[in-house]
Write a protein that holds these residues in place. Sequence first.
Motif, PDB file in Angstrom:
ATOM      1  N   SER A 150      15.162  13.285  -5.317  1.00  0.00           N
ATOM      2  CA  SER A 150      14.445  11.296  -5.498  1.00  0.00           C
ATOM      3  C   SER A 150      12.560  11.950  -5.574  1.00  0.00           C
ATOM      4  O   SER A 150      12.645  13.324  -6.467  1.00  0.00           O
ATOM      5  N   ALA A 151      12.457  10.904  -5.537  1.00  0.00           N
ATOM      6  CA  ALA A 151      11.239  10.410  -5.537  1.00  0.00           C
ATOM      7  C   ALA A 151       9.974  10.177  -3.740  1.00  0.00           C
ATOM      8  O   ALA A 151       9.919   9.367  -3.615  1.00  0.00           O
ATOM      9  N   PRO A 152      10.761  11.481  -3.390  1.00  0.00           N
ATOM     10  CA  PRO A 152      10.096  11.119  -1.744  1.00  0.00           C
ATOM     11  C   PRO A 152       8.822  10.885  -1.485  1.00  0.00           C
ATOM     12  O   PRO A 152       7.805  11.030  -2.213  1.00  0.00           O
ATOM     13  N   ILE A 153       8.023  10.208  -0.484  1.00  0.00           N
ATOM     14  CA  ILE A 153       7.139   9.509  -0.251  1.00  0.00           C
ATOM     15  C   ILE A 153       6.072   9.356   1.458  1.00  0.00           C
ATOM     16  O   ILE A 153       7.388   9.685   1.983  1.00  0.00           O
ATOM     17  N   ALA A 154       5.004   9.646   1.554  1.00  0.00           N
ATOM     18  CA  ALA A 154       4.892  10.262   2.245  1.00  0.00           C
ATOM     19  C   ALA A 154       4.635   8.817   3.331  1.00  0.00           C
ATOM     20  O   ALA A 154       3.830   7.861   2.620  1.00  0.00           O
ATOM     21  N   MET A 155       5.010   8.748   4.612  1.00  0.00           N
ATOM     22  CA  MET A 155       4.663   7.630   5.157  1.00  0.00           C
ATOM     23  C   MET A 155       3.419   6.963   5.408  1.00  0.00           C
ATOM     24  O   MET A 155       2.975   5.602   5.186  1.00  0.00           O
ATOM     25  N   ASN A 156       2.837   7.483   5.220  1.00  0.00           N
ATOM     26  CA  ASN A 156       1.509   7.578   5.297  1.00  0.00           C
ATOM     27  C   ASN A 156       0.729   6.362   3.469  1.00  0.00           C
ATOM     28  O   ASN A 156       0.017   5.343   4.217  1.00  0.00           O
ATOM     29  N   ASP A 157       1.275   6.701   2.757  1.00  0.00           N
ATOM     30  CA  ASP A 157       1.015   6.322   1.599  1.00  0.00           C
ATOM     31  C   ASP A 157       1.977   4.365   1.753  1.00  0.00           C
ATOM     32  O   ASP A 157       1.534   3.643   1.333  1.00  0.00           O
ATOM     33  N   ILE A 158       2.734   4.493   2.339  1.00  0.00           N
ATOM     34  CA  ILE A 158       3.543   3.190   2.341  1.00  0.00           C
ATOM     35  C   ILE A 158       2.793   2.264   3.530  1.00  0.00           C
ATOM     36  O   ILE A 158       2.646   1.236   3.068  1.00  0.00           O
ATOM     37  N   ALA A 159       1.599   2.957   4.232  1.00  0.00           N
ATOM     38  CA  ALA A 159       0.940   2.505   5.164  1.00  0.00           C
ATOM     39  C   ALA A 159      -0.260   1.672   4.357  1.00  0.00           C
ATOM     40  O   ALA A 159      -0.281   0.380   4.264  1.00  0.00           O
ATOM     41  N   ALA A 160      -0.492   2.722   3.622  1.00  0.00           N
ATOM     42  CA  ALA A 160      -1.565   1.964   2.987  1.00  0.00           C
ATOM     43  C   ALA A 160      -1.624   1.284   1.797  1.00  0.00           C
ATOM     44  O   ALA A 160      -1.864  -0.449   1.728  1.00  0.00           O
ATOM     45  N   VAL A 161       0.003   0.742   1.108  1.00  0.00           N
ATOM     46  CA  VAL A 161       0.261  -0.473   0.463  1.00  0.00           C
ATOM     47  C   VAL A 161       0.478  -0.823   1.270  1.00  0.00           C
ATOM     48  O   VAL A 161       0.100  -2.354   1.591  1.00  0.00           O
ATOM     49  N   ALA A 162       0.728  -1.113   2.097  1.00  0.00           N
ATOM     50  CA  ALA A 162       1.413  -1.990   3.809  1.00  0.00           C
ATOM     51  C   ALA A 162       0.064  -2.524   4.190  1.00  0.00           C
ATOM     52  O   ALA A 162      -0.590  -4.336   4.153  1.00  0.00           O
ATOM     53  N   ALA A 163      -1.171  -1.937   3.969  1.00  0.00           N
ATOM     54  CA  ALA A 163      -2.095  -2.526   4.779  1.00  0.00           C
ATOM     55  C   ALA A 163      -3.146  -3.112   3.779  1.00  0.00           C
ATOM     56  O   ALA A 163      -4.285  -4.007   2.875  1.00  0.00           O
ATOM     57  N   THR A 164      -3.281  -2.986   1.725  1.00  0.00           N
ATOM     58  CA  THR A 164      -3.121  -3.194   0.776  1.00  0.00           C
ATOM     59  C   THR A 164      -2.552  -4.365   0.802  1.00  0.00           C
ATOM     60  O   THR A 164      -3.648  -5.372   0.301  1.00  0.00           O
ATOM     61  N   ALA A 165      -1.611  -5.188   0.768  1.00  0.00           N
ATOM     62  CA  ALA A 165      -1.076  -6.473   0.471  1.00  0.00           C
ATOM     63  C   ALA A 165      -1.190  -7.114   2.335  1.00  0.00           C
ATOM     64  O   ALA A 165      -1.507  -7.788   1.630  1.00  0.00           O
ATOM     65  N   LEU A 166      -1.301  -6.812   3.492  1.00  0.00           N
ATOM     66  CA  LEU A 166      -2.431  -8.101   4.029  1.00  0.00           C
ATOM     67  C   LEU A 166      -3.540  -7.593   3.764  1.00  0.00           C
ATOM     68  O   LEU A 166      -4.187  -9.219   4.373  1.00  0.00           O
ATOM     69  N   LEU A 167      -3.871  -7.446   3.030  1.00  0.00           N
ATOM     70  CA  LEU A 167      -5.764  -7.682   3.035  1.00  0.00           C
ATOM     71  C   LEU A 167      -5.899  -8.050   1.331  1.00  0.00           C
ATOM     72  O   LEU A 167      -7.574  -8.673   1.198  1.00  0.00           O
ATOM     73  N   GLU A 168      -5.300  -7.982   0.451  1.00  0.00           N
ATOM     74  CA  GLU A 168      -5.907  -7.866  -0.832  1.00  0.00           C
ATOM     75  C   GLU A 168      -5.058  -9.626  -1.217  1.00  0.00           C
ATOM     76  O   GLU A 168      -3.564  -9.305  -0.838  1.00  0.00           O
ATOM     77  N   ASP A 169      -5.406 -10.267  -2.157  1.00  0.00           N
ATOM     78  CA  ASP A 169      -4.820 -10.962  -2.904  1.00  0.00           C
ATOM     79  C   ASP A 169      -3.274 -10.513  -3.894  1.00  0.00           C
ATOM     80  O   ASP A 169      -3.861  -9.166  -4.533  1.00  0.00           O
ATOM     81  N   GLY A 170      -2.421 -11.503  -4.715  1.00  0.00           N
ATOM     82  CA  GLY A 170      -1.717 -11.274  -4.957  1.00  0.00           C
ATOM     83  C   GLY A 170      -0.108 -10.529  -5.182  1.00  0.00           C
ATOM     84  O   GLY A 170       0.393  -9.502  -5.929  1.00  0.00           O
ATOM     85  N   HIS A 171      -0.314 -10.719  -3.900  1.00  0.00           N
ATOM     86  CA  HIS A 171       1.276  -9.800  -3.045  1.00  0.00           C
ATOM     87  C   HIS A 171       2.068 -10.835  -2.877  1.00  0.00           C
ATOM     88  O   HIS A 171       3.374 -10.033  -2.652  1.00  0.00           O
ATOM     89  N   LEU A 172       1.216 -11.622  -2.616  1.00  0.00           N
ATOM     90  CA  LEU A 172       2.673 -13.156  -2.843  1.00  0.00           C
ATOM     91  C   LEU A 172       3.793 -13.441  -3.439  1.00  0.00           C
ATOM     92  O   LEU A 172       3.734 -13.070  -4.451  1.00  0.00           O
ATOM     93  N   GLY A 173       5.235 -13.154  -2.518  1.00  0.00           N
ATOM     94  CA  GLY A 173       6.290 -13.252  -3.539  1.00  0.00           C
ATOM     95  C   GLY A 173       6.300 -11.805  -4.716  1.00  0.00           C
ATOM     96  O   GLY A 173       7.261 -12.233  -5.131  1.00  0.00           O
ATOM     97  N   ARG A 174       6.365 -10.547  -3.914  1.00  0.00           N
ATOM     98  CA  ARG A 174       6.393  -9.297  -4.530  1.00  0.00           C
ATOM     99  C   ARG A 174       7.005  -8.761  -3.935  1.00  0.00           C
ATOM    100  O   ARG A 174       6.741  -8.284  -2.841  1.00  0.00           O
ATOM    101  N   ALA A 175       7.775  -7.864  -4.610  1.00  0.00           N
ATOM    102  CA  ALA A 175       8.622  -6.678  -3.292  1.00  0.00           C
ATOM    103  C   ALA A 175       8.838  -5.706  -4.310  1.00  0.00           C
ATOM    104  O   ALA A 175       8.808  -5.128  -5.700  1.00  0.00           O
ATOM    105  N   HIS A 176       7.136  -4.366  -3.413  1.00  0.00           N
ATOM    106  CA  HIS A 176       7.109  -3.457  -4.184  1.00  0.00           C
ATOM    107  C   HIS A 176       8.111  -2.426  -3.500  1.00  0.00           C
ATOM    108  O   HIS A 176       8.236  -1.760  -3.060  1.00  0.00           O
ATOM    109  N   SER A 177       8.488  -1.990  -4.923  1.00  0.00           N
ATOM    110  CA  SER A 177       9.514  -0.759  -4.428  1.00  0.00           C
ATOM    111  C   SER A 177       8.581   0.497  -4.780  1.00  0.00           C
ATOM    112  O   SER A 177       7.710   0.592  -5.570  1.00  0.00           O
ATOM    113  N   LEU A 178       9.054   1.459  -3.904  1.00  0.00           N
ATOM    114  CA  LEU A 178       7.540   2.277  -3.535  1.00  0.00           C
ATOM    115  C   LEU A 178       8.070   4.029  -4.032  1.00  0.00           C
ATOM    116  O   LEU A 178       9.354   3.698  -3.208  1.00  0.00           O
ATOM    117  N   ALA A 179       7.503   5.025  -4.449  1.00  0.00           N
ATOM    118  CA  ALA A 179       8.518   6.343  -4.524  1.00  0.00           C
ATOM    119  C   ALA A 179       7.198   7.243  -4.516  1.00  0.00           C
ATOM    120  O   ALA A 179       6.000   6.835  -4.665  1.00  0.00           O
TER     121      ALA A 179
END
Length: 271
Positions: A150-179
């Motif tokens: 698999s391609a395991p991901i660190a929880m802090n990287d998930i949190a970084a993506v969450a913060a980016t999606a909350l603060l920046e435009d361009g993420h509405l209606g998108r499903a981000h598959s993360l690895a």
Amino acid sequence: MTILVTGATANIGRMVVDQLIARGATDIRALTINPTKAALPAGVQVARGHLGRPAGLSAAFEGVDRMYLAPSPDNVTEVLELARAAGVRHVVDLSGEPESWWGSVCNAVEGSGLDWTHLWPADFMENTLTWSQQIRDTGAVHEPHPGTASAPIAMNDIAAVAATALLEDGHLGRAHSLAGPQILTRADLVAHLADALDREITFRTSTREETITALRPTMGDNTAWYVDNVLLDFAPPPESLPTTSVEDITGHPATTFDRWAHANAARFLAD
């Protein structure tokens, strides 16, 4: 623009708070069941509540524009109804593909009428902490399939993506598959941990019963379910995994497992 972070003292939720602050957010409200023990940073509003008890959440949603939604499949529809009634516009949810264990969360979010961004992560690097006691006790990891990758991901990287999606435009209606940035077998993970802990750790190919016995001290009542539904039913990775997803979204490289293992070595050694 108030941002509500639910599950704010759980692993990922707490990291989302820190990632929002690191990106300059100043109007953050953190939902936690125990505000006195939350130890949240100065300036973060603390709201008492729990997603498992939606009836008490109305005040937490007041004035909120965007929210990070921790997975709570049993109550998600009611939580989203309260959020919409309060004027919340955008939900960034931690969930999974519609057919996955957490699929009910993303389905409910899409059906809520709110703008949404889904985060669909691969297995967490932190899940290897379930090996900690057997490593201490036996110097080995007992699992059925050393070559499962698999391609395991660190929880802090998930949190970084969450913060980016909350603060920046361009993420509405998108499903981000993360690895995470690397495809690693279970045996590879053990080898990285052995290097980080500076001790020999053996991968022992084990039966279902042996695996359950080895994991039960750290996983408790969930052990048999985890072995049957994850370790024994681990789907091979697709030909193309989103190993660049974290950097593509946040602009910063994702954490490698080797780096994570060295940073968290003490957690495997502590009783």
